[in-house]
Design a protein around this motif. Structure first.
Motif, mmCIF file in Angstrom:
data_model
loop_
_atom_site.group_PDB
_atom_site.id
_atom_site.type_symbol
_atom_site.label_atom_id
_atom_site.label_comp_id
_atom_site.label_asym_id
_atom_site.label_seq_id
_atom_site.Cartn_x
_atom_site.Cartn_y
_atom_site.Cartn_z
ATOM 1 N N ALA A 45 -31.979 -138.042 -90.037
ATOM 2 C CA ALA A 45 -31.568 -138.759 -88.823
ATOM 3 C C ALA A 45 -32.800 -139.208 -88.047
ATOM 4 O O ALA A 45 -33.837 -138.540 -88.067
ATOM 5 C CB ALA A 45 -30.700 -137.853 -87.949
ATOM 6 N N PRO A 46 -32.713 -140.349 -87.364
ATOM 7 C CA PRO A 46 -33.864 -140.823 -86.584
ATOM 8 C C PRO A 46 -34.155 -139.903 -85.410
ATOM 9 O O PRO A 46 -33.251 -139.288 -84.837
ATOM 10 C CB PRO A 46 -33.425 -142.215 -86.114
ATOM 11 C CG PRO A 46 -31.935 -142.174 -86.135
ATOM 12 C CD PRO A 46 -31.567 -141.270 -87.278
ATOM 13 N N GLY A 47 -35.445 -139.813 -85.063
ATOM 14 C CA GLY A 47 -35.847 -139.015 -83.914
ATOM 15 C C GLY A 47 -36.485 -139.882 -82.857
ATOM 16 O O GLY A 47 -36.358 -141.104 -82.876
ATOM 17 N N GLY A 48 -37.188 -139.264 -81.941
ATOM 18 C CA GLY A 48 -37.831 -140.016 -80.873
ATOM 19 C C GLY A 48 -36.859 -140.395 -79.782
ATOM 20 O O GLY A 48 -35.838 -139.730 -79.565
ATOM 21 N N ASN A 49 -37.143 -141.479 -79.088
ATOM 22 C CA ASN A 49 -36.339 -141.876 -77.934
ATOM 23 C C ASN A 49 -34.891 -142.188 -78.284
ATOM 24 O O ASN A 49 -33.995 -142.030 -77.459
ATOM 25 C CB ASN A 49 -36.970 -143.094 -77.250
ATOM 26 C CG ASN A 49 -38.037 -142.692 -76.240
ATOM 27 O OD1 ASN A 49 -38.048 -141.559 -75.763
ATOM 28 N ND2 ASN A 49 -38.944 -143.597 -75.928
ATOM 29 N N VAL A 50 -34.630 -142.627 -79.531
ATOM 30 C CA VAL A 50 -33.241 -142.922 -79.915
ATOM 31 C C VAL A 50 -32.419 -141.637 -80.013
ATOM 32 O O VAL A 50 -31.185 -141.695 -80.029
ATOM 33 C CB VAL A 50 -33.187 -143.682 -81.256
ATOM 34 C CG1 VAL A 50 -33.844 -145.031 -81.131
ATOM 35 C CG2 VAL A 50 -33.830 -142.880 -82.373
ATOM 36 N N SER A 80 -42.979 -142.238 -73.523
ATOM 37 C CA SER A 80 -44.136 -142.822 -72.843
ATOM 38 C C SER A 80 -44.893 -141.771 -72.042
ATOM 39 O O SER A 80 -46.121 -141.844 -71.890
ATOM 40 C CB SER A 80 -43.684 -143.955 -71.918
ATOM 41 O OG SER A 80 -42.738 -143.485 -70.972
ATOM 42 N N GLU A 81 -44.172 -140.757 -71.549
ATOM 43 C CA GLU A 81 -44.820 -139.717 -70.732
ATOM 44 C C GLU A 81 -45.307 -138.551 -71.582
ATOM 45 O O GLU A 81 -45.883 -137.590 -71.044
ATOM 46 C CB GLU A 81 -43.853 -139.207 -69.658
ATOM 47 C CG GLU A 81 -42.733 -138.310 -70.155
ATOM 48 C CD GLU A 81 -41.550 -139.066 -70.761
ATOM 49 O OE1 GLU A 81 -40.497 -138.426 -70.950
ATOM 50 O OE2 GLU A 81 -41.682 -140.273 -71.024
#
Length: 256
Positions: free
Chosen positions: A94-99, A158-159
């Protein structure tokens, strides 16, 4: 003309043509589906577990045919270097990060082998970042080997993330975080033996090979369907022409 088209013999022709047309179209669609499926990745034979040391090396990327292979390892978890991979659902694909923001965390703990090298192990998934204990003493781990993720493989926050967390399982990043350690490439997703929620990971997959023969078969069936329409038109045209000529014959005129 309408009377000719609705004659019993012509009605039979219409019915046969419709049945043949539907059958040929469906057969063509079936062959097209076989062609499309042939290009999709599919599971391959899942070999028995092998030692992770034979597939994951220090300073060399794991090979393509080693991806998702079942591996085993024995060693001691280095609790001081445990990390959390932020924004990850309990699935390795599964995709990670902000999504997937706030979807939970992978618990990433290095396993120190007898030769002193470290193997990154995703022990499981947790919804909260607190209170994740590390097993003590020598342990045996079984799981599937995954390639290292690129640091740009997810849309990063971004933070940034708090200390003790990362956003990807990148061997290059881990080498910087675990300074002075020999880190084997890739990481192991444990498939059991943990109190955490297991992270789902797919077995080895193999890319499909398009079977162009089936595409040709599909085209043939549709050509046959077009030919059936042509023959129907030919027979109907001849029937209408014959009927008109019959009506114009002297016998029909005299009878009129």
């Amino acid at each position: 003309m309408l009377r000719t088209l609705l004659a019993p013999r012509q009605l039979g022709l219409h019915l046969v043509t419709i049945v043949v047309l539907i059958a040929f179209i469906l057969l063509g669609r079936w062959q097209l589906g076989v062609f499309e499926d042939s290009g999709k990745p599919h599971a391959v034979v899942d070999p028995a577990p092998v030692s992770v040391t034979g597939l994951a090396q220090v300073g060399a990327q794991i090979k393509v045919d080693a991806v998702s292979r079942r591996v085993s390892a024995q060693g001691v978890y280095d609790a001081d270097r445990q990390l959390l991979v932020a924004d990850r659902p309990p699935s390795a694909d599964a995709p990670g990060g902000n999504v997937a923001r706030d979807a939970g965390y992978w618990v990433l703990t290095p396993l120190r082998l007898d030769d002193g090298t470290l193997v990154p192990v995703v022990r499981g998934w947790t919804a909260k970042p607190d209170g994740v204990a590390v097993p003590q003493g020598k342990v045996s781990v079984e799981g599937r080997l995954r390639p290292a993720e690129g640091t740009d493989s997810v849309q990063r926050r971004s933070e940034g993330v708090p200390q003790g967390q990362v956003q990807t399982v990148s061997t290059a990043e881990l080498i910087n975080l675990w300074q002075g350690q020999k880190v084997r490439d890739g990481f192991v997703v444990a498939t059991g033996g943990t109190e955490l929620t297991p992270v789902r990971v797919a077995p080895p997959m193999q890319g499909g090979t398009l079977t162009w023969r089936n595409l040709a078969y599909a085209a043939n069936w549709w050509i046959f369907a077009g030919f059936a329409v042509f023959m129907w038109f030919h027979f109907v045209r001849d029937a209408v022409r014959t009927d008109r000529e019959h009506r114009k014959s002297p016998e029909m005129v005299l009878e009129g």
